[in-house]
Every structure is written in structure tokens, then in C-alpha cells.
Design a protein around this motif. Structure first.
Motif, PDB file in Angstrom:
ATOM      1  N   GLY A   1     -12.069   4.193   1.028  1.00 50.76           N
ATOM      2  CA  GLY A   1     -12.204   5.012  -0.171  1.00 50.76           C
ATOM      3  C   GLY A   1     -12.050   6.496   0.067  1.00 50.76           C
ATOM      4  O   GLY A   1     -11.991   7.279  -0.889  1.00 50.76           O
TER       5      GLY A   1
ATOM      6  N   THR B   1     -11.881   9.551  -2.824  1.00 53.27           N
ATOM      7  CA  THR B   1     -11.047   9.185  -3.965  1.00 53.27           C
ATOM      8  C   THR B   1     -11.894   8.470  -5.008  1.00 53.27           C
ATOM      9  O   THR B   1     -12.939   7.890  -4.685  1.00 53.27           O
ATOM     10  N   THR B   2     -11.427   8.492  -6.254  1.00 55.23           N
ATOM     11  CA  THR B   2     -12.138   7.851  -7.362  1.00 55.23           C
ATOM     12  C   THR B   2     -11.263   6.749  -7.947  1.00 55.23           C
ATOM     13  O   THR B   2     -10.116   7.015  -8.340  1.00 55.23           O
ATOM     14  N   PRO B   3     -11.751   5.507  -8.004  1.00 49.71           N
ATOM     15  CA  PRO B   3     -10.931   4.430  -8.580  1.00 49.71           C
ATOM     16  C   PRO B   3     -10.793   4.574 -10.088  1.00 49.71           C
ATOM     17  O   PRO B   3     -11.699   5.073 -10.765  1.00 49.71           O
TER      18      PRO B   3
ATOM     19  N   ARG C   1      -6.461   3.697  -6.473  1.00 51.31           N
ATOM     20  CA  ARG C   1      -7.003   4.884  -5.796  1.00 51.31           C
ATOM     21  C   ARG C   1      -5.821   5.698  -5.271  1.00 51.31           C
ATOM     22  O   ARG C   1      -5.022   5.173  -4.495  1.00 51.31           O
TER      23      ARG C   1
ATOM     24  N   SER D   1      -4.609  13.660  -5.787  1.00 53.53           N
ATOM     25  CA  SER D   1      -5.409  13.878  -4.590  1.00 53.53           C
ATOM     26  C   SER D   1      -5.464  15.365  -4.266  1.00 53.53           C
ATOM     27  O   SER D   1      -4.505  16.104  -4.520  1.00 53.53           O
TER      28      SER D   1
END
Length: 336
Positions: free
Chosen positions: A109, A158-160, A169, A185
Motif C-alpha cells: 500500500g 496510497t489510497t484505494p 491504487r 501519486s
């Protein structure tokens, strides 16, 4: 991650010109990474006929590996020039140290991006608590105007987010056509790029918008996956560890999980218009430049003539740095 091949092939990576079908499926070759029992990785870039996808120039896919059997990842300090390393995990944990003074844990992640620029050295070792190791190691070629920058390191979470049936992601660049902030990103790149993980449930379907200026690659971590690209006459089934290449001009792709849950790594970028010389862990522009990179590493670090030289010292790693392999006995010739 280092290229631990005993006899790494010296490559002239010419600017790839898209030819042939809309979707080209690239198979992997297995390479022993190292460790007490040689952890195997599956390499899909570079290879004959396809050396880059955008500026992505190296792709190793590994795991899921039982660390008790493979010994995990044990990569001593080694050098890089002219590139960025992108470490992305699905399972496990890796300790990263580098000569820029960075010390970070790579976890699922989160993305670790190291810019080698004019020269850096680093080590990567799976942590004692890791029982399974599973992920990808990617390299990005730096364009000529940026390849001599001072080395630096970045770590970003990162954020799903959801697209169709998929969970996505984005770890490098930006996903086309998405309005959410999570679709981009924060890490630094020097050419237009995309790197993303896409997870699908069994039977799930997702249609992703693509930047038509990019060429793309779809690396299957869990599959198979049925891929339908805009402009293609028929669907293509992409098996586990295969990399499907999509030429520029495609503005969307549809992915379907065929036999169960699926996971892919989506790579993309504007075609890289520069020739590269890649050997071992170095990227340069000529045979002589790579010879000089190797000489500096062997002299300054291995022979300890100048530990404060361009590759520096990796603090906190107990053990010797990795010597460079012997260079080829012939000068580089273009690969046709």
C-alpha cells in the motif's frame, strides 16, 4: 533491487517503435535474485523486441514466496545510475537503506521511489517478521536532461478507490479520466508515467480510461485476465506473470477476472525516445560511460579508495557491498 545475474547482458535500448498487433503478450524469464537459496523472480522487461514501456525499463515480479524456503530478499549494497527504482509490495516487508541517508520500510500500500540520478547505492533485505514475500520491483529510465540530478528518496502512502468492480491504487503518476485525488501519486517523476495496482473480485469487470499518448503494459499478478483494448478485434487472455503491451492510441481498456479474483499492475508512459545502454545496475548512454560507472564502483566502494565518492556508503548494513560482474569482452553492438 539489484540485477544479480552473474553475466548480465549489455543492452542497447533503442527507441521502441510500436509495430504489430494492438496487444502483444510478453512472457517472462526466471532469474535467481539471491539469498541463501536464491529467491526466483520473473523478469518481463527488458527483453528482445520490447525494452521499455514509456520510461519503465525493468520489471521483476516475485512471489508469493515462503521466506523459510527461499531465504527471502537479501540484496547487499549495490549501485545505480541514471534511473529510479520503484518498490511495490503485495505481501511482506523490506528494509531499505541507501547512501543518501534514507532508512525506510517497504510495506503493501506504500510506494518507495529512489532516484539514483548521478549515482547512489542501497540495500534491500526482507525483515525478520516476514514469512511471505510478494511484489514487483520496477525501474524507470531518467531522460538525458535529468539523469545527473542529485540522488534522493521518497516514500508515499496510497489510497484505494473504486472504478467499476475494481479497487485501484495509483503509486506513480495519474490515472486518466478519474476525478478523485487518490488517482494521482505524490512521488517525483521526470517523464509522464503511470503505475497502478488494479484488483478485481471473481467475475469482476472494469473499464479504465487510458491516456492515448501513452503506451501501456498490464502485468498479471493474479489471473488469468481477459483484456479488451480499444481498437482490437478480439479479446486477449493474459496469464499469470505475463505482460500485455498496448501501443499508443488506445483510450480505454476493459479487464475481466476470468477464473477467480484477479490483480494486475498497470504501467504506462509516453514512448521513451532516447537510446539507453543498460548493464547490471547502470543506465548510461554509451559503452564507455558504463565502463566508467563500473570502475568508480569497484575502486571507490569495493576497494575502499574513496568511500565518500559518488556512490557513497550505506550506513547500518552489516556486510560487504556487492562487487560488479566482469564486463563483456566486446563492445556493445546494436540489438536489431
Amino acid at each position: 533491487m539489484s540485477n544479480l545475474e552473474r553475466d548480465p547482458v549489455e543492452l542497447l535500448c533503442a527507441a521502441d517503435v510500436p509495430t504489430g498487433p494492438v496487444v502483444q503478450v510478453l512472457e517472462y524469464r526466471e532469474v535467481p535474485l539471491g539469498g541463501p537459496r536464491a529467491m526466483p523472480v520473473r523478469r518481463t522487461l527488458p527483453q528482445r523486441g520490447r525494452t521499455t514501456i514509456g520510461a519503465w525499463c525493468f520489471a521483476d515480479h516475485y512471489g508469493p514466496d515462503d521466506v523459510a524456503l527461499t531465504g527471502g530478499m537479501v540484496v547487499p549494497p549495490h549501485p545505480h545510475t541514471g534511473l529510479q527504482t520503484v518498490s511495490w509490495l503485495f505481501e511482506g516487508e523490506i528494509e531499505h537503506r541507501d547512501s543518501a541517508g534514507s532508512h525506510e520500510l517497504v510495506r503493501p500500500g506504500s510506494v518507495n521511489l529512489m532516484t539514483a540520478g548521478r549515482g547512489i547505492s542501497h540495500s534491500e533485505v526482507s525483515t525478520p517478521g516476514t514469512t511471505r514475500l510478494h511484489g514487483v520491483q520496477l525501474w524507470v529510465a531518467l531522460p538525458d536532461a535529468s539523469r545527473h540530478v542529485a540522488p534522493f528518496f521518497e516514500h508515499a502512502d496510497t489510497t484505494p478507490f473504486a472504478v467499476g468492480d475494481a479497487t485501484v491504487r495509483v503509486f506513480v503518476g495519474e490515472l486518466a479520466g478519474s476525478a478523485t485525488d487518490a488517482a494521482s501519486s505524490a512521488v517525483t517523476v521526470f517523464s509522464p508515467l503511470l503505475g497502478a495496482q488494479v484488483d478485481l473480485p471473481a467475475g469482476g469487470v472494469v473499464e479504465l480510461a487510458l491516456d492515448p499518448a501513452f503506451e501501456h503494459g498490464v502485468l498479471v499478478d493474479l489471473g488469468p485476465v481477459r483484456l479488451e483494448a480499444a481498437g482490437a478485434d478480439e479479446a486477449t487472455e493474459v496469464a499469470w506473470s505475463e505482460l500485455a503491451y498496448l501501443e499508443p492510441g488506445r483510450d480505454r481498456v476493459r479487464l475481466t477476472a476470468v477464473d477467480g479474483p484477479a490483480r494486475v499492475v498497470l504501467l504506462g508512459g509516453v514512448p521513451f525516445g532516447e537510446e539507453l545502454v543498460m548493464w547490471w545496475n547502470f543506465i548510461g548512454r554509451s559503452h564507455d560511460e558504463v565502463v566508467e560507472f563500473r570502475r568508480r564502483w569497484q575502486s571507490d566502494v569495493i576497494d575502499r579508495n574513496d568511500p565518500d565518492g559518488p556512490f557513497g556508503t550505506v550506513s547500518g548494513y552489516e556486510g560487504r557491498p556487492l562487487p560488479a560482474p566482469e564486463l563483456p569482452t566486446v563492445r556493445l553492438k546494436p540489438r536489431r
